[in-house]
Structure formats: C-alpha cells, structure tokens
Design a protein around this motif. Sequence first.
Motif, PDB file in Angstrom:
ATOM      1  N   UNK A  15       0.835  -1.206   0.000  1.00 38.59           N
ATOM      2  CA  UNK A  15       0.000   0.000   0.000  1.00 38.59           C
ATOM      3  C   UNK A  15       0.872   1.260   0.000  1.00 38.59           C
ATOM      4  N   UNK A  16       1.880   1.257   0.842  1.00 38.72           N
ATOM      5  CA  UNK A  16       2.758   2.424   0.948  1.00 38.72           C
ATOM      6  C   UNK A  16       3.532   2.648  -0.343  1.00 38.72           C
ATOM      7  N   UNK A  17       4.054   1.565  -0.910  1.00 40.12           N
ATOM      8  CA  UNK A  17       4.801   1.674  -2.162  1.00 40.12           C
ATOM      9  C   UNK A  17       3.910   2.173  -3.298  1.00 40.12           C
ATOM     10  N   UNK A  18       2.652   1.756  -3.291  1.00 37.60           N
ATOM     11  CA  UNK A  18       1.719   2.221  -4.323  1.00 37.60           C
ATOM     12  C   UNK A  18       1.487   3.720  -4.192  1.00 37.60           C
ATOM     13  N   UNK A  19       1.340   4.177  -2.954  1.00 38.55           N
ATOM     14  CA  UNK A  19       1.194   5.614  -2.726  1.00 38.55           C
ATOM     15  C   UNK A  19       2.421   6.380  -3.197  1.00 38.55           C
ATOM     16  N   UNK A  20       3.600   5.829  -2.921  1.00 36.41           N
ATOM     17  CA  UNK A  20       4.839   6.454  -3.393  1.00 36.41           C
ATOM     18  C   UNK A  20       4.872   6.499  -4.921  1.00 36.41           C
ATOM     19  N   UNK A  21       4.397   5.419  -5.542  1.00 38.13           N
ATOM     20  CA  UNK A  21       4.363   5.355  -7.006  1.00 38.13           C
ATOM     21  C   UNK A  21       3.470   6.454  -7.578  1.00 38.13           C
ATOM     22  N   UNK A  22       2.326   6.663  -6.941  1.00 33.04           N
ATOM     23  CA  UNK A  22       1.425   7.746  -7.362  1.00 33.04           C
ATOM     24  C   UNK A  22       2.150   9.086  -7.253  1.00 33.04           C
ATOM     25  N   UNK A  23       2.884   9.252  -6.165  1.00 30.09           N
ATOM     26  CA  UNK A  23       3.627  10.493  -5.958  1.00 30.09           C
ATOM     27  C   UNK A  23       4.704  10.726  -6.999  1.00 30.09           C
ATOM     28  N   UNK A  24       5.354   9.657  -7.457  1.00 31.76           N
ATOM     29  CA  UNK A  24       6.407   9.821  -8.470  1.00 31.76           C
ATOM     30  C   UNK A  24       5.833  10.299  -9.799  1.00 31.76           C
ATOM     31  N   UNK A  25       4.623   9.864 -10.107  1.00 31.18           N
ATOM     32  CA  UNK A  25       3.979  10.318 -11.347  1.00 31.18           C
ATOM     33  C   UNK A  25       3.680  11.815 -11.261  1.00 31.18           C
ATOM     34  N   UNK A  26       3.137  12.226 -10.122  1.00 29.23           N
ATOM     35  CA  UNK A  26       2.853  13.652  -9.921  1.00 29.23           C
ATOM     36  C   UNK A  26       4.141  14.470  -9.991  1.00 29.23           C
ATOM     37  N   UNK A  27       5.202  13.931  -9.398  1.00 30.54           N
ATOM     38  CA  UNK A  27       6.496  14.618  -9.422  1.00 30.54           C
ATOM     39  C   UNK A  27       7.016  14.739 -10.851  1.00 30.54           C
ATOM     40  N   UNK A  28       6.727  13.733 -11.667  1.00 30.93           N
ATOM     41  CA  UNK A  28       7.169  13.757 -13.059  1.00 30.93           C
ATOM     42  C   UNK A  28       6.534  14.877 -13.856  1.00 30.93           C
ATOM     43  N   UNK A  29       5.291  15.187 -13.557  1.00 30.02           N
ATOM     44  CA  UNK A  29       4.588  16.253 -14.273  1.00 30.02           C
ATOM     45  C   UNK A  29       4.838  17.633 -13.659  1.00 30.02           C
ATOM     46  N   UNK A  30       5.384  17.645 -12.464  1.00 26.15           N
ATOM     47  CA  UNK A  30       5.610  18.913 -11.770  1.00 26.15           C
ATOM     48  C   UNK A  30       6.824  19.657 -12.320  1.00 26.15           C
ATOM     49  N   UNK A  31       6.698  20.970 -12.407  1.00 30.53           N
ATOM     50  CA  UNK A  31       7.806  21.823 -12.840  1.00 30.53           C
ATOM     51  C   UNK A  31       8.455  22.513 -11.647  1.00 30.53           C
ATOM     52  N   UNK A  32       8.039  22.089 -10.467  1.00 28.63           N
ATOM     53  CA  UNK A  32       8.532  22.728  -9.253  1.00 28.63           C
ATOM     54  C   UNK A  32       9.863  22.123  -8.806  1.00 28.63           C
ATOM     55  N   UNK A  33      10.365  22.608  -7.692  1.00 27.61           N
ATOM     56  CA  UNK A  33      11.668  22.179  -7.186  1.00 27.61           C
ATOM     57  C   UNK A  33      11.636  20.727  -6.715  1.00 27.61           C
TER      58      UNK A  33
END
Length: 263
Positions: free
Chosen positions: A6-24
């Motif tokens: 469950x935790x790893x899946x949440x992290x995976x979701x976060x990596x996708x969001x980070x990929x689209x982010x132009x922030x720091x």
Amino acid sequence: MDILTHTMTGLAVGTVAAGFSKKSWFMKSKYILAGGFAGALPDVDTVSLWSKFDKYFGPFFQLENSGKHIYSAKFWYSHHGFMHSLLAPIVLLCILALIVAVIKIKIPTIKQIRKTISLLTVFVLGYWAHLLEDMPTPSASWGGVNFFWPSVEYTGGWGKIWWWNNYDVFIFISAIVVFNLLILALSSIMKFKAGRLCLSIFVLGVTLSVWQITNRAYDFNVASKKHGYAFCEKKSKEIQREVLGKRIYTWMVALDNKIKLNF
C-alpha cells in the motif's frame, strides 16, 4: 493487502505527480512522501488490534466492545469501515484545514489553497489506491470495504488474492517507484520532460499487477471458509513460488522474515 505494498503504491502515485511537476525537487519530494503516507493511512483503523487498545481507547471513548471485536465488526470505525471509503481522505483534509485555521486563527485564502491543490490531489489519489488494492482480498467478516460510506454497503472482497504474500505485486509496484525515481533524477540532469514517461511506467506496472491478481485462478473466499487462514497462507506462498520461481521466491521469503510486519 499488506501495508508495505500500500505504501509503495502511494509512493508510485507520488512519483507520477512529481514527473509532471515543474517545481523544485523539494516540492517533488513532498508529492512522493504525501502519496506514500496516504497509501498507508487507511490501515490506521487496525489500531483496535493493539494489545493495549482496550486499556486506553476503551475507557476514553467509552466503548462497549473489545478491540478484537471492533476490528472484525462493521462499525464505522472498524477495519474496512469509514477509513476505507472514498470520502475519508477528503473529510480528513477538511478536519486538518479546520485545525490549521483554528490554530492560526485565519481561514486559508483561495490563493493558498491553489498552491497546495496538487499536493492534496496526490494525497487523495494515494489514499484511494489503497482502497482499490483491498478490493481483491477476501471478504472476511466485512464483505469488502465501505467504499461508498456513509452507505452501509461494502464493495470488493473478491478473494482473488490472500491478505499477504503477494510478492509479485510488491515487486511490480516497487519497480515503478525505482524506475520513476531514476527517470526523475535523469530528467533533472538531461533536462527532458518526465511526466509521460513516469505515467507510462506506472500504467505498465499496475497493468502487470492487475494481470497477476486476476489470473490467480484460486478463490481465497471459499478456501478461507473451508480450510482456514493457515491453509490460505500456505496456498498463497505456493502460488508465489510458482509465479516467481524458486530463487526470487526464496529472496522474497527471506525479506518477509526480516520485516516485522504482515507482508
């Protein structure tokens, strides 16, 4: 499903969001951590299994039932109850916002909310991912999860997989996190857009996981009622041995034995 997946899946979701982010990178790391935290959070309702639950929580909340009974019951605060619903992350965020407003004695402005909307979205999606992963587990005493709370109907409980030992799924989800983190690191060096690539890796990993889950060809609902938990635990590991092969299976069992959690 187990808390690590469950935790790893949440992290995976976060990596996708980070990929689209132009922030720091600091903000990107927030996305990843928020997703991981949200992925684990629904299982806070297992606190009723804590050995000291009856000693501390019972008197404080004036509970009439023991923690063990609460866990397997269908109260809103039982396992797979409110905390495993679509509305739960939204309600929790509203409560958090209210607490912050009271402490600061200031209501957040629209501009402030807009700044955090992406982070809040990652939190909600990471949370919902947990609920979806619990759908194929056995129905047990609940009959699934209270997905549409406050409705009393429960959803899922398909019995496609056992509660734990889903090493193949864990490997696929972990691979998403590892590959996406690598892509994010390379994108910052080579200056390319990582969003679509991270999303593609995520979709591929999830697709492979779903394929594995739906092709178990075994009904753990029937088996758990007929043979009990110990038998199902053994059967789940037998399936993993067939799927992963002896070497990888042995590695995963060794890892499982080192981790002091149901995995």
